[in-house]
Enzyme design. Sequence first.
Site, PDB file in Angstrom:
ATOM      1  CB  ALA A  58      -6.395  -2.687   3.939  1.00 46.78           C
ATOM      2  CB  ALA A  60      -9.053   1.030   2.620  1.00 47.30           C
ATOM      3  CE1 TYR A  61      -4.031   0.297   3.519  1.00 49.16           C
ATOM      4  CE2 TYR A  61      -2.937  -1.806   3.205  1.00 49.16           C
ATOM      5  CZ  TYR A  61      -3.281  -0.748   4.024  1.00 49.16           C
ATOM      6  OH  TYR A  61      -2.875  -0.739   5.328  1.00 49.16           O
ATOM      7  CD  GLN A  62      -3.614   3.477  -4.088  1.00 51.02           C
ATOM      8  OE1 GLN A  62      -3.858   4.083  -3.045  1.00 51.02           O
ATOM      9  NE2 GLN A  62      -3.479   4.109  -5.242  1.00 51.02           N
ATOM     10  N   GLY A  64      -8.889  -1.684  -3.788  1.00 53.59           N
ATOM     11  CA  GLY A  64      -8.828  -3.141  -3.862  1.00 53.59           C
ATOM     12  C   GLY A  64      -7.742  -3.695  -4.747  1.00 53.59           C
TER      13      GLY A  64
END
Length: 345
Positions: A58, A60-62, A64
Site C-alpha cells: 500500500a 501508506a506503508y512506511q 512508500g
Amino acid sequence: MEYTKLGNSDLTISRICMGCMGFGEAGNGQHSWTVDEEHSRKIIKKGLELGINFFDTAIAYQSGTSEQYLGRAIRDFANRDDVVIATKFLPRTNEEIEAGISGQKHIEKMLDKSLQNLGMDYVDLYIYHMWDYNTPLYDIMEGLNHAVKSGKTRYIGISNCFAYQLAKANAIAEKYSFAKFVSVQGHYNLIFREEEREMAKFCLEENIAMTPYSPLAGGRLAKRPGETSKRLLEDSYAHLKYDATAEQDGIIIDRVAQLADKYGVSMTEISLAWLLTKVSAPVVGTTKLHHIEDAAKAVNLTLTADELAFLEEPYLPHKLVGVMAQNTPAAAKEQHVWSTGNQKI
C-alpha cells in the site's frame, strides 16, 4: 502451493498472499518494527521459491518504502508477468478537498505515485483502502474505471467496508458500465469473525474473492502464551484491536495450540488451514523467513469437520475495531492511523 482465480477476474493467485506491511523503513510511517530492505528481499525471494505469486502492499506503508522494496525485489527475482501485485490508495485529504482536487484526480495521482514507487507500468489489483465519506462514490468508481481503461491496473478491489457498501459500489459500476470490485480485503481470523455476518455470504453469491488481512491477529494466533516478538511488543495498533478481548480469545488460541501439538505443526499452519476453508487467499504478513515457510505449509494441511468446529465453538461476537471502527461519517472526520507520510504526491 495451490492456486485459484481471484473472484470474477482472470488473475491466477497463490492461495497464500504475501502481505508487505512489515517491509519498509522502520519509524518512517505507522510502524517501528518493520524490516529493512535486505531482510525484505530474502523473504520475498523465499516466497517466490515456495510458489507464492501474490503480493499486497500500500502507498501508506512506511511512506512508500514498502512499495519500493517490493518493486525492486520483484524486478530482481521474478518475471513481472508471473506475479500478481496489489497496492492500495487512501481517501482524499482535507487539504485536497479544500484545493478542489476531485476524487478522480486523487486516484490518478495516488496510482501514479504507487507505480513510481514500485517501478512498474501497472498493478494487477488496485484497492480502495478505506471508505471515503467525503468523496462521492460515483467519483471513486469513475476514477477507478479510468485506471483500468488506462491500463494502469488490471482489476480493482476494496478493503475495510461493509457488505452494503460493496454492493452499492458494484451496483453503481454496473449501472454505468464501470469496472467492478473483484475482491475484498477485510479483517478476518479465528478470533475476529465478524465478516461472517454478511460479507462472506455476499461474496459467495457474487463470486467476489475474500483476501483478508490480519489472518494471524498480529501474531497472536501463531504464538503460545509467554512467546513474544518485536511486533507483539511494539505494534500499538494491534494492541488496540485485540487487548480488550484477550481473555476470551485466549480460549481459541489454546485450542489452536492443542491441534498444532496433535499434528506436530506450527500454530500458524493450524490458524491458516482453518481460514483457507473460508477465503480465497489470506494476506499473511511476514518479517522472518519461517513466517512465510509456515504459511505456505498451511495449504497442504486439511482439518476435519470436527476440528474446524472445535476451533470455532468458543467464539463470541466482537465489537468492530481498527479501521472498521471508523467506518462511519462521524468517525471518518477523525485522524486515521494511515497516511502517505513524507511522500510528495
